[in-house]
Scaffold this motif. Structure first.
Motif, PDB file in Angstrom:
ATOM      1  N   GLY A  52       0.819  -1.211   0.000  1.00  0.00           N
ATOM      2  CA  GLY A  52       0.000   0.000   0.000  1.00  0.00           C
ATOM      3  C   GLY A  52       0.851   1.259   0.000  1.00  0.00           C
ATOM      4  N   THR A  55       1.930   1.946  -3.442  1.00  0.00           N
ATOM      5  CA  THR A  55       0.817   2.488  -4.214  1.00  0.00           C
ATOM      6  C   THR A  55       0.661   3.980  -3.944  1.00  0.00           C
ATOM      7  OG1 THR A  55      -0.286   0.351  -4.092  1.00  0.00           O
ATOM      8  CG2 THR A  55      -1.641   2.228  -4.722  1.00  0.00           C
ATOM      9  N   ILE A  56       0.822   4.390  -2.680  1.00  0.00           N
ATOM     10  CA  ILE A  56       0.741   5.811  -2.329  1.00  0.00           C
ATOM     11  C   ILE A  56       1.864   6.585  -3.008  1.00  0.00           C
ATOM     12  CG2 ILE A  56       1.178   7.396  -0.402  1.00  0.00           C
ATOM     13  CD1 ILE A  56      -0.728   5.793   1.247  1.00  0.00           C
ATOM     14  N   ASN A  59       0.696   6.749  -6.895  1.00  0.00           N
ATOM     15  CA  ASN A  59      -0.528   7.466  -7.286  1.00  0.00           C
ATOM     16  C   ASN A  59      -0.794   8.733  -6.494  1.00  0.00           C
ATOM     17  OD1 ASN A  59      -0.958   5.348  -9.058  1.00  0.00           O
ATOM     18  ND2 ASN A  59      -2.295   4.254  -7.657  1.00  0.00           N
ATOM     19  N   THR A  64      -5.172   7.854  -3.298  1.00  0.00           N
ATOM     20  CA  THR A  64      -5.174   6.474  -2.812  1.00  0.00           C
ATOM     21  C   THR A  64      -5.996   6.309  -1.541  1.00  0.00           C
ATOM     22  OG1 THR A  64      -2.952   6.239  -3.720  1.00  0.00           O
ATOM     23  CG2 THR A  64      -3.679   4.540  -2.203  1.00  0.00           C
ATOM     24  N   LYS A  67      -9.739   6.673  -2.293  1.00  0.00           N
ATOM     25  CA  LYS A  67     -10.269   5.478  -2.948  1.00  0.00           C
ATOM     26  C   LYS A  67     -10.465   4.342  -1.945  1.00  0.00           C
ATOM     27  CE  LYS A  67      -9.512   2.572  -6.979  1.00  0.00           C
ATOM     28  NZ  LYS A  67      -8.632   2.274  -8.111  1.00  0.00           N
ATOM     29  N   ALA A  68      -9.594   4.270  -0.946  1.00  0.00           N
ATOM     30  CA  ALA A  68      -9.687   3.249   0.090  1.00  0.00           C
ATOM     31  C   ALA A  68     -10.769   3.573   1.127  1.00  0.00           C
ATOM     32  CB  ALA A  68      -8.350   3.065   0.777  1.00  0.00           C
TER      33      ALA A  68
END
Length: 73
Positions: A52, A55-56, A59, A64, A67-68
């Motif tokens: 995760g 991903t941060i 994006n 992020t 979206k979570a």
């Protein structure tokens, strides 16, 4: 993982015997992390996986986390 019981032969026993096979556990690589969100101009404390965090970095934190469902818009 294999559970064994009995004393080893070299220690004077009759040998070790397998009594149970246990399936392997797969756990996520969780960590508590402070993430800077420039749009909010503050740090947000989040429990996330190492994946995760990647991903941060890719994006952006705000997109992020929104979206979570961790940041209310």
């Amino acid at each position: 993982m294999i559970h064994r019981r009995g004393m080893a032969k070299k220690k004077g026993g009759v040998g070790r015997h397998v009594t149970k096979n246990v399936s392997r556990m797969f756990n996520p690589n969780l960590r508590e992390q402070r993430v800077w969100v420039p749009e909010l101009k503050k740090f947000v404390r989040v429990k996330m996986t190492a994946r995760g965090l990647k991903t941060i970095n890719k994006n952006g934190a705000y997109v992020t986390l929104k979206k979570a469902g961790l940041i209310a818009a």
